[in-house]
Scaffold this active site. Structure first.
Site, PDB file in Angstrom:
ATOM      1  N   HIS A   1       0.824  -1.206   0.000  1.00 19.29           N
ATOM      2  CA  HIS A   1       0.000   0.000   0.000  1.00 19.29           C
ATOM      3  C   HIS A   1       0.859   1.257   0.000  1.00 19.29           C
ATOM      4  O   HIS A   1       1.553   1.545   0.982  1.00 19.29           O
ATOM      5  CB  HIS A   1      -0.901  -0.014   1.238  1.00 19.29           C
ATOM      6  CG  HIS A   1      -1.805   1.158   1.353  1.00 19.29           C
ATOM      7  ND1 HIS A   1      -1.825   1.981   2.454  1.00 19.29           N
ATOM      8  CD2 HIS A   1      -2.735   1.651   0.495  1.00 19.29           C
ATOM      9  CE1 HIS A   1      -2.730   2.923   2.294  1.00 19.29           C
ATOM     10  NE2 HIS A   1      -3.287   2.750   1.112  1.00 19.29           N
TER      11      HIS A   1
ATOM     12  N   GLU B   1       0.806  -0.807  -4.878  1.00 16.63           N
ATOM     13  CA  GLU B   1      -0.313   0.117  -5.070  1.00 16.63           C
ATOM     14  C   GLU B   1       0.208   1.524  -4.838  1.00 16.63           C
ATOM     15  O   GLU B   1       0.967   1.777  -3.885  1.00 16.63           O
ATOM     16  CB  GLU B   1      -1.432  -0.201  -4.067  1.00 16.63           C
ATOM     17  CG  GLU B   1      -2.688   0.653  -4.231  1.00 16.63           C
ATOM     18  CD  GLU B   1      -2.689   1.913  -3.384  1.00 16.63           C
ATOM     19  OE1 GLU B   1      -3.614   2.723  -3.536  1.00 16.63           O
ATOM     20  OE2 GLU B   1      -1.747   2.118  -2.571  1.00 16.63           O
TER      21      GLU B   1
ATOM     22  N   ASP C   1       0.319  -1.999   4.544  1.00 11.87           N
ATOM     23  CA  ASP C   1       1.447  -1.095   4.753  1.00 11.87           C
ATOM     24  C   ASP C   1       2.718  -1.871   5.078  1.00 11.87           C
ATOM     25  O   ASP C   1       3.813  -1.327   5.011  1.00 11.87           O
ATOM     26  CB  ASP C   1       1.166  -0.134   5.919  1.00 11.87           C
ATOM     27  CG  ASP C   1      -0.032   0.767   5.676  1.00 11.87           C
ATOM     28  OD1 ASP C   1      -0.434   0.937   4.513  1.00 11.87           O
ATOM     29  OD2 ASP C   1      -0.571   1.309   6.660  1.00 11.87           O
TER      30      ASP C   1
END
Length: 243
Positions: free
Chosen positions: A5, A32, A232
């Site tokens: 992320h 991403e 994350d």
């Protein structure tokens, strides 16, 4: 599939080359990132409308040129050792990923930009084609009209519909995706439930869920049978897969 992320944003400043390099090192399958269109129509990798939170500058992305954005410190807010980090472009990230096997989830941000016909769709398509990332890219957005226009221009592109909990409440994944030709459904792990999974599966949709940052989050969504977790901490989720 483990999706980093905004890169490995738990251990490096989000949406920077440092975060993307770390994500590759940690064995992520896909990165991403968020993109916005600059004043001079470059595609900058940045999440917020304004640059205040993650740089030493101020102003909205669409009011700043690429040169102005590149002059900003995009890393010191996270830690002083990242003081040399700058806002990258989508082209720069693709060039970095070319020799790797890591794919790319390009989340397009259009909220707040007052320009109605900025040809953002064409800009995204041209860079994907230039770098030959057609098979390695998924374009996602909360702006479903953008995704629909993108598919009309370039039918072969893979797109992912992001679920908005207010606008899209009670709508089935298949309903959202069929309207715009999306092949993936993406939502927060807090929004995901069995009915969504069952509907997506019956319509052969890929299901991804974000905010998966703990073993408990991972175990919950894995038990539901998602295809991808957006995290994350890609290193932790890669390790979780081997447990």
């Amino acid at each position: 599939m483990v999706v980093a992320h905004r890169g490995a944003s738990g251990s490096a400043p989000e949406n920077t080359m440092a975060a993307f390099r770390q994500a590759v090192i940690e064995g992520t399958d896909m990165i991403e990132l968020d993109v916005r269109l600059t004043k001079d129509f470059h595609i900058a990798v940045h999440h917020d409308r304004n640059v205040r939170r993650t740089t030493n500058g101020k102003g909205n992305v669409w009011d700043l040129t690429l040169q102005q954005l590149r002059a900003l410190d995009a890393g010191s807010w996270f830690h002083q050792r990242f003081g040399r980090e700058r806002i990258p472009t989508l082209r720069e990230v693709m060039e970095f990923l070319l020799p790797t096997r890591v794919n790319l989830n390009i989340e397009v941000k259009t909220d707040g930009d007052p320009r109605k016909r900025a040809h953002f769709e064409e800009c995204v398509i041209l860079i994907i084609m230039e770098k030959r990332f057609e098979e390695r890219s998924l374009v996602s957005s909360f702006d479903h009209k953008f995704l629909k226009r993108l598919r009309e221009l370039f039918p072969d592109i893979k797109t992912g519909a992001l679920y908005h909990p207010v606008r899209d409440v009670r709508k089935k994944p298949s309903t959202l995706c069929s309207k715009i030709g999306a092949s993936a459904f993406i939502c927060s792990h807090t929004q995901l439930h069995r009915r969504m999974i069952d509907d997506a599966r019956s319509h052969k949709l890929v299901v991804a869920t974000y905010g998966v940052n703990t073993p408990q989050h991972f175990d919950k969504v894995a038990s539901l049978g998602v295809d991808a977790v957006v995290t994350d901490w890609p290193d932790k989720m890669v390790k979780r897969l081997t447990v």
